[in-house]
Design a protein around this motif. Structure first.
Motif, PDB file in Angstrom:
ATOM      1  N   ALA A  19       0.834  -1.210   0.000  1.00 50.19           N
ATOM      2  CA  ALA A  19       0.000   0.000   0.000  1.00 50.19           C
ATOM      3  C   ALA A  19       0.864   1.254   0.000  1.00 50.19           C
ATOM      4  CB  ALA A  19      -0.927  -0.009   1.207  1.00 50.19           C
ATOM      5  N   ALA A  20       1.937   1.246   0.777  1.00 43.25           N
ATOM      6  CA  ALA A  20       2.840   2.403   0.807  1.00 43.25           C
ATOM      7  C   ALA A  20       3.538   2.595  -0.534  1.00 43.25           C
ATOM      8  CB  ALA A  20       3.857   2.247   1.933  1.00 43.25           C
ATOM      9  N   ILE A  22       2.407   1.652  -3.538  1.00 43.11           N
ATOM     10  CA  ILE A  22       1.409   2.125  -4.505  1.00 43.11           C
ATOM     11  C   ILE A  22       1.090   3.598  -4.251  1.00 43.11           C
ATOM     12  CG2 ILE A  22      -1.007   1.889  -5.216  1.00 43.11           C
ATOM     13  CD1 ILE A  22      -0.618  -1.175  -4.805  1.00 43.11           C
ATOM     14  N   THR A  23       0.980   3.982  -2.992  1.00 46.83           N
ATOM     15  CA  THR A  23       0.733   5.391  -2.658  1.00 46.83           C
ATOM     16  C   THR A  23       1.873   6.273  -3.160  1.00 46.83           C
ATOM     17  OG1 THR A  23      -0.539   4.753  -0.707  1.00 46.83           O
ATOM     18  CG2 THR A  23       0.322   7.007  -0.753  1.00 46.83           C
ATOM     19  N   ALA A  24       3.108   5.836  -2.965  1.00 45.89           N
ATOM     20  CA  ALA A  24       4.266   6.597  -3.446  1.00 45.89           C
ATOM     21  C   ALA A  24       4.266   6.688  -4.966  1.00 45.89           C
ATOM     22  CB  ALA A  24       5.562   5.956  -2.954  1.00 45.89           C
ATOM     23  N   GLN A  25       3.865   5.610  -5.620  1.00 43.23           N
ATOM     24  CA  GLN A  25       3.798   5.622  -7.084  1.00 43.23           C
ATOM     25  C   GLN A  25       2.718   6.599  -7.555  1.00 43.23           C
ATOM     26  OE1 GLN A  25       2.561   1.948  -8.852  1.00 43.23           O
ATOM     27  NE2 GLN A  25       3.272   2.525 -10.884  1.00 43.23           N
ATOM     28  N   LEU A  26       1.560   6.548  -6.938  1.00 40.33           N
ATOM     29  CA  LEU A  26       0.464   7.456  -7.325  1.00 40.33           C
ATOM     30  C   LEU A  26       0.797   8.916  -7.017  1.00 40.33           C
ATOM     31  CD1 LEU A  26      -2.604   5.322  -6.197  1.00 40.33           C
ATOM     32  CD2 LEU A  26      -1.824   5.759  -8.542  1.00 40.33           C
ATOM     33  N   ALA A  27       1.628   9.142  -5.999  1.00 42.07           N
ATOM     34  CA  ALA A  27       2.051  10.500  -5.642  1.00 42.07           C
ATOM     35  C   ALA A  27       3.187  11.006  -6.529  1.00 42.07           C
ATOM     36  CB  ALA A  27       2.466  10.549  -4.178  1.00 42.07           C
ATOM     37  N   ASP A  33       6.643  -0.302 -10.231  1.00 41.09           N
ATOM     38  CA  ASP A  33       5.357  -0.977 -10.095  1.00 41.09           C
ATOM     39  C   ASP A  33       5.670  -2.448  -9.874  1.00 41.09           C
ATOM     40  OD1 ASP A  33       2.860  -2.165 -10.404  1.00 41.09           O
ATOM     41  OD2 ASP A  33       2.287  -0.916 -12.105  1.00 41.09           O
TER      42      ASP A  33
END
Length: 158
Positions: A19-20, A22-27, A33
């Motif tokens: 989750a962390a 994916i959050t960093a990727q989305l940010a 990935d």
């Protein structure tokens, strides 16, 4: 050591790490990935690859959780800070040894030597995964410290 809980706690810690990431990727902090990278080992369809990659990552997280639990048992204690230190060791090996070797075994990942003639769909991570962004090493270190901390906290139950 809570041997009965290591599997459940491994899922919790891996879910927190994922989750962390994916959050960093989305940010926009990293382009890595991991579910896609792992999933394209078994399928070239990106949507199916992310699902397969998530499952592969979850299984790998379980294996590492068992290693952390065994280390805690050998040391006779589990603490958040010991888990964080193991996370630093874990990510150090991952970024300097495992990821740079990945192009040699990944059927859909280019190597640094392949050049523009390659038909690979994934770029190689490079040392410290810097090919996925300059902040990738910091993000990766942070999420592995999180993983170790979660395991250290949860596995200290007696």
């Amino acid at each position: 050591m809570d041997w009965a809980g290591w599997a459940l706690f491994g899922v919790v810690a891996t879910a927190a790490l994922t989750a962390a990431m994916i959050t960093a990727q989305l940010a926009g902090l990293t382009r890595v990935d991991l579910p896609l990278i792992l999933g394209t080992l078994v399928t070239e369809d990106p949507d199916r690859a992310r699902i397969a990659g998530f499952l592969i990552h979850l299984l790998a997280g379980q294996g590492f959780a068992l290693g952390y639990a065994a280390t805690f048992a050998l040391l006779g204690r589990a603490t958040w800070w010991l888990g964080a230190l193991l996370g630093v060791l874990h990510v150090g090996i991952s970024l300097t040894v495992l990821l740079p070797l990945l192009p040699g075994v990944h059927p859909r990942m280019a190597s640094a030597r392949a050049g523009p003639a390659s038909t690979a769909v994934l770029e190689p991570p490079g040392l410290l995964a810097l090919n996925y962004g300059v902040q990738t090493p910091l993000v990766t270190v942070a999420v592995h410290i999180l993983y170790g901390t979660v395991l250290g906290l949860l596995l200290q139950a007696r």
